[in-house]
Motif scaffolding. Structure first.
Motif, PDB file in Angstrom:
ATOM      1  N   LEU A 163      -7.026 -10.799   6.515  1.00  0.00           N
ATOM      2  CA  LEU A 163      -5.646 -10.645   6.063  1.00  0.00           C
ATOM      3  C   LEU A 163      -4.688 -11.469   6.918  1.00  0.00           C
ATOM      4  CD1 LEU A 163      -5.742  -6.809   5.404  1.00  0.00           C
ATOM      5  CD2 LEU A 163      -5.343  -8.558   3.657  1.00  0.00           C
ATOM      6  N   ARG A 164      -4.861 -11.419   8.215  1.00  0.00           N
ATOM      7  CA  ARG A 164      -3.979 -12.183   9.111  1.00  0.00           C
ATOM      8  C   ARG A 164      -4.147 -13.684   8.887  1.00  0.00           C
ATOM      9  NH1 ARG A 164      -3.984  -8.587  14.647  1.00  0.00           N
ATOM     10  NH2 ARG A 164      -2.165  -7.346  14.036  1.00  0.00           N
ATOM     11  N   ALA A 165      -5.377 -14.139   8.702  1.00  0.00           N
ATOM     12  CA  ALA A 165      -5.613 -15.565   8.427  1.00  0.00           C
ATOM     13  C   ALA A 165      -4.961 -15.975   7.110  1.00  0.00           C
ATOM     14  CB  ALA A 165      -7.112 -15.856   8.395  1.00  0.00           C
ATOM     15  N   ALA A 166      -5.046 -15.126   6.108  1.00  0.00           N
ATOM     16  CA  ALA A 166      -4.440 -15.436   4.810  1.00  0.00           C
ATOM     17  C   ALA A 166      -2.925 -15.512   4.924  1.00  0.00           C
ATOM     18  CB  ALA A 166      -4.850 -14.385   3.783  1.00  0.00           C
ATOM     19  N   VAL A 167      -2.322 -14.576   5.645  1.00  0.00           N
ATOM     20  CA  VAL A 167      -0.864 -14.576   5.810  1.00  0.00           C
ATOM     21  C   VAL A 167      -0.412 -15.812   6.586  1.00  0.00           C
ATOM     22  CG1 VAL A 167       1.067 -13.347   6.907  1.00  0.00           C
ATOM     23  CG2 VAL A 167      -0.594 -12.087   5.536  1.00  0.00           C
ATOM     24  N   ARG A 168      -1.207 -16.253   7.552  1.00  0.00           N
ATOM     25  CA  ARG A 168      -0.864 -17.478   8.298  1.00  0.00           C
ATOM     26  C   ARG A 168      -1.012 -18.722   7.424  1.00  0.00           C
ATOM     27  NH1 ARG A 168      -3.804 -14.978  12.480  1.00  0.00           N
ATOM     28  NH2 ARG A 168      -5.610 -16.239  11.940  1.00  0.00           N
ATOM     29  N   ALA A 169      -1.972 -18.692   6.496  1.00  0.00           N
ATOM     30  CA  ALA A 169      -2.288 -19.880   5.696  1.00  0.00           C
ATOM     31  C   ALA A 169      -1.427 -20.048   4.451  1.00  0.00           C
ATOM     32  CB  ALA A 169      -3.761 -19.836   5.284  1.00  0.00           C
ATOM     33  N   SER A 170      -0.800 -18.987   3.974  1.00  0.00           N
ATOM     34  CA  SER A 170      -0.074 -19.069   2.710  1.00  0.00           C
ATOM     35  C   SER A 170       1.141 -18.147   2.708  1.00  0.00           C
ATOM     36  CB  SER A 170      -0.997 -18.680   1.553  1.00  0.00           C
ATOM     37  OG  SER A 170      -0.301 -18.670   0.328  1.00  0.00           O
ATOM     38  N   ALA A 171       2.122 -18.520   1.901  1.00  0.00           N
ATOM     39  CA  ALA A 171       3.308 -17.679   1.741  1.00  0.00           C
ATOM     40  C   ALA A 171       3.131 -16.695   0.592  1.00  0.00           C
ATOM     41  CB  ALA A 171       4.536 -18.554   1.503  1.00  0.00           C
ATOM     42  N   ASP A 172       1.940 -16.652   0.018  1.00  0.00           N
ATOM     43  CA  ASP A 172       1.681 -15.781  -1.134  1.00  0.00           C
ATOM     44  C   ASP A 172       0.253 -15.249  -1.033  1.00  0.00           C
ATOM     45  OD1 ASP A 172       1.573 -14.478  -3.548  1.00  0.00           O
ATOM     46  OD2 ASP A 172       1.737 -16.285  -4.770  1.00  0.00           O
ATOM     47  N   VAL A 173       0.116 -13.985  -0.645  1.00  0.00           N
ATOM     48  CA  VAL A 173      -1.204 -13.372  -0.463  1.00  0.00           C
ATOM     49  C   VAL A 173      -1.334 -12.178  -1.408  1.00  0.00           C
ATOM     50  CG1 VAL A 173      -2.743 -12.191   1.159  1.00  0.00           C
ATOM     51  CG2 VAL A 173      -1.300 -14.082   1.948  1.00  0.00           C
ATOM     52  N   THR A 174      -2.431 -12.186  -2.170  1.00  0.00           N
ATOM     53  CA  THR A 174      -2.721 -11.082  -3.074  1.00  0.00           C
ATOM     54  C   THR A 174      -4.078 -10.500  -2.704  1.00  0.00           C
ATOM     55  OG1 THR A 174      -1.494 -12.146  -4.857  1.00  0.00           O
ATOM     56  CG2 THR A 174      -3.017 -10.389  -5.488  1.00  0.00           C
ATOM     57  N   VAL A 175      -4.117  -9.188  -2.575  1.00  0.00           N
ATOM     58  CA  VAL A 175      -5.357  -8.482  -2.276  1.00  0.00           C
ATOM     59  C   VAL A 175      -5.837  -7.834  -3.573  1.00  0.00           C
ATOM     60  CG1 VAL A 175      -6.381  -6.608  -0.937  1.00  0.00           C
ATOM     61  CG2 VAL A 175      -4.610  -8.053   0.088  1.00  0.00           C
ATOM     62  N   LEU A 219      -4.333  -3.007   5.972  1.00  0.00           N
ATOM     63  CA  LEU A 219      -3.504  -3.452   4.842  1.00  0.00           C
ATOM     64  C   LEU A 219      -2.018  -3.278   5.153  1.00  0.00           C
ATOM     65  CD1 LEU A 219      -5.615  -1.966   1.919  1.00  0.00           C
ATOM     66  CD2 LEU A 219      -5.256  -4.401   2.399  1.00  0.00           C
ATOM     67  N   VAL A 220      -1.668  -2.170   5.780  1.00  0.00           N
ATOM     68  CA  VAL A 220      -0.271  -1.915   6.142  1.00  0.00           C
ATOM     69  C   VAL A 220       0.208  -2.960   7.155  1.00  0.00           C
ATOM     70  CG1 VAL A 220       1.305  -0.279   7.275  1.00  0.00           C
ATOM     71  CG2 VAL A 220      -0.369   0.549   5.606  1.00  0.00           C
ATOM     72  N   VAL A 221      -0.620  -3.263   8.139  1.00  0.00           N
ATOM     73  CA  VAL A 221      -0.273  -4.271   9.140  1.00  0.00           C
ATOM     74  C   VAL A 221      -0.073  -5.631   8.477  1.00  0.00           C
ATOM     75  CG1 VAL A 221      -1.197  -5.586  11.107  1.00  0.00           C
ATOM     76  CG2 VAL A 221      -1.325  -3.097  11.103  1.00  0.00           C
ATOM     77  N   ALA A 222      -0.947  -5.993   7.555  1.00  0.00           N
ATOM     78  CA  ALA A 222      -0.824  -7.281   6.867  1.00  0.00           C
ATOM     79  C   ALA A 222       0.460  -7.348   6.049  1.00  0.00           C
ATOM     80  CB  ALA A 222      -2.033  -7.516   5.968  1.00  0.00           C
ATOM     81  N   ALA A 223       0.801  -6.268   5.371  1.00  0.00           N
ATOM     82  CA  ALA A 223       2.045  -6.241   4.598  1.00  0.00           C
ATOM     83  C   ALA A 223       3.250  -6.420   5.521  1.00  0.00           C
ATOM     84  CB  ALA A 223       2.151  -4.937   3.812  1.00  0.00           C
ATOM     85  N   ARG A 224       3.220  -5.760   6.659  1.00  0.00           N
ATOM     86  CA  ARG A 224       4.306  -5.887   7.642  1.00  0.00           C
ATOM     87  C   ARG A 224       4.383  -7.313   8.184  1.00  0.00           C
ATOM     88  NH1 ARG A 224       2.823  -3.475  12.895  1.00  0.00           N
ATOM     89  NH2 ARG A 224       1.989  -5.548  13.036  1.00  0.00           N
ATOM     90  N   ASP A 225       3.227  -7.893   8.508  1.00  0.00           N
ATOM     91  CA  ASP A 225       3.194  -9.266   9.014  1.00  0.00           C
ATOM     92  C   ASP A 225       3.725 -10.247   7.972  1.00  0.00           C
ATOM     93  OD1 ASP A 225       2.112  -8.319  11.374  1.00  0.00           O
ATOM     94  OD2 ASP A 225       0.102  -9.134  11.013  1.00  0.00           O
ATOM     95  N   ALA A 226       3.317 -10.059   6.719  1.00  0.00           N
ATOM     96  CA  ALA A 226       3.778 -10.938   5.639  1.00  0.00           C
ATOM     97  C   ALA A 226       5.297 -10.827   5.488  1.00  0.00           C
ATOM     98  CB  ALA A 226       3.076 -10.588   4.336  1.00  0.00           C
ATOM     99  N   ALA A 227       5.807  -9.608   5.498  1.00  0.00           N
ATOM    100  CA  ALA A 227       7.256  -9.411   5.367  1.00  0.00           C
ATOM    101  C   ALA A 227       7.994 -10.081   6.522  1.00  0.00           C
ATOM    102  CB  ALA A 227       7.582  -7.926   5.300  1.00  0.00           C
ATOM    103  N   GLY A 228       7.442  -9.978   7.715  1.00  0.00           N
ATOM    104  CA  GLY A 228       8.051 -10.610   8.879  1.00  0.00           C
ATOM    105  C   GLY A 228       8.081 -12.116   8.797  1.00  0.00           C
ATOM    106  N   ARG A 229       7.140 -12.703   8.080  1.00  0.00           N
ATOM    107  CA  ARG A 229       7.081 -14.151   7.900  1.00  0.00           C
ATOM    108  C   ARG A 229       7.824 -14.598   6.636  1.00  0.00           C
ATOM    109  NH1 ARG A 229       3.052 -17.282  10.248  1.00  0.00           N
ATOM    110  NH2 ARG A 229       1.793 -16.217  11.778  1.00  0.00           N
ATOM    111  N   GLY A 230       8.317 -13.650   5.874  1.00  0.00           N
ATOM    112  CA  GLY A 230       8.968 -13.990   4.614  1.00  0.00           C
ATOM    113  C   GLY A 230       7.975 -14.361   3.525  1.00  0.00           C
ATOM    114  N   ALA A 231       6.731 -13.939   3.690  1.00  0.00           N
ATOM    115  CA  ALA A 231       5.675 -14.240   2.725  1.00  0.00           C
ATOM    116  C   ALA A 231       5.566 -13.121   1.696  1.00  0.00           C
ATOM    117  CB  ALA A 231       4.333 -14.405   3.450  1.00  0.00           C
ATOM    118  N   ALA A 232       5.047 -13.474   0.540  1.00  0.00           N
ATOM    119  CA  ALA A 232       4.789 -12.480  -0.505  1.00  0.00           C
ATOM    120  C   ALA A 232       3.432 -11.841  -0.230  1.00  0.00           C
ATOM    121  CB  ALA A 232       4.797 -13.139  -1.871  1.00  0.00           C
ATOM    122  N   PHE A 233       3.352 -10.531  -0.381  1.00  0.00           N
ATOM    123  CA  PHE A 233       2.108  -9.796  -0.189  1.00  0.00           C
ATOM    124  C   PHE A 233       2.011  -8.771  -1.299  1.00  0.00           C
ATOM    125  CE2 PHE A 233      -0.428  -6.263   1.375  1.00  0.00           C
ATOM    126  CZ  PHE A 233      -1.510  -6.909   1.957  1.00  0.00           C
ATOM    127  N   ALA A 234       0.841  -8.685  -1.917  1.00  0.00           N
ATOM    128  CA  ALA A 234       0.672  -7.713  -2.996  1.00  0.00           C
ATOM    129  C   ALA A 234      -0.742  -7.169  -2.992  1.00  0.00           C
ATOM    130  CB  ALA A 234       0.965  -8.364  -4.346  1.00  0.00           C
TER     131      ALA A 234
END
Length: 104
Positions: A34-46, A62-77
């Protein structure tokens, strides 16, 4: 070999397909993916429709990844969460979190 399927979408997003069994030993590989995906893209879907068993530690990942994505301004779903995942989130008081990040 990871049981988490990583797919790069045509639009640059990343889709992670979760295995059916997300027990405690899967928590760290899940978090790493999840962390690698959030670093690699602004749009991550699980993709979570196949989850048949999930530990609290994997839900925490999953909660941590959602928080990390939000902090980066990335989309997470979380796409089509399974009934098991939804029930586990409900049991942990995280139903609102799942609803916020879900794509049905």
């Amino acid at each position: 070999m990871s049981l988490i399927k990583w797919t790069e979408e045509d639009d640059g997003g990343i889709r992670l397909g979760l295995p059916s069994d997300l027990d405690l030993p899967m928590a760290q590989p899940l978090l790493d993916s999840l962390r690698a995906a959030v670093r690699a893209s602004a749009d991550v879907t699980v993709q979570a429709e196949g989850v048949e068993r999930i530990s609290a530690a994997c839900i925490q990942a999953l909660v941590v990844a959602a928080r990390d994505a939000a902090g980066r301004g990335a989309a997470f779903a979380v796409a089509t969460p399974s009934e098991i995942l939804a029930e586990a989130c409900e049991d942990l008081g995280l139903a609102a979190w799942l609803k916020q990040w879900s794509q049905a």
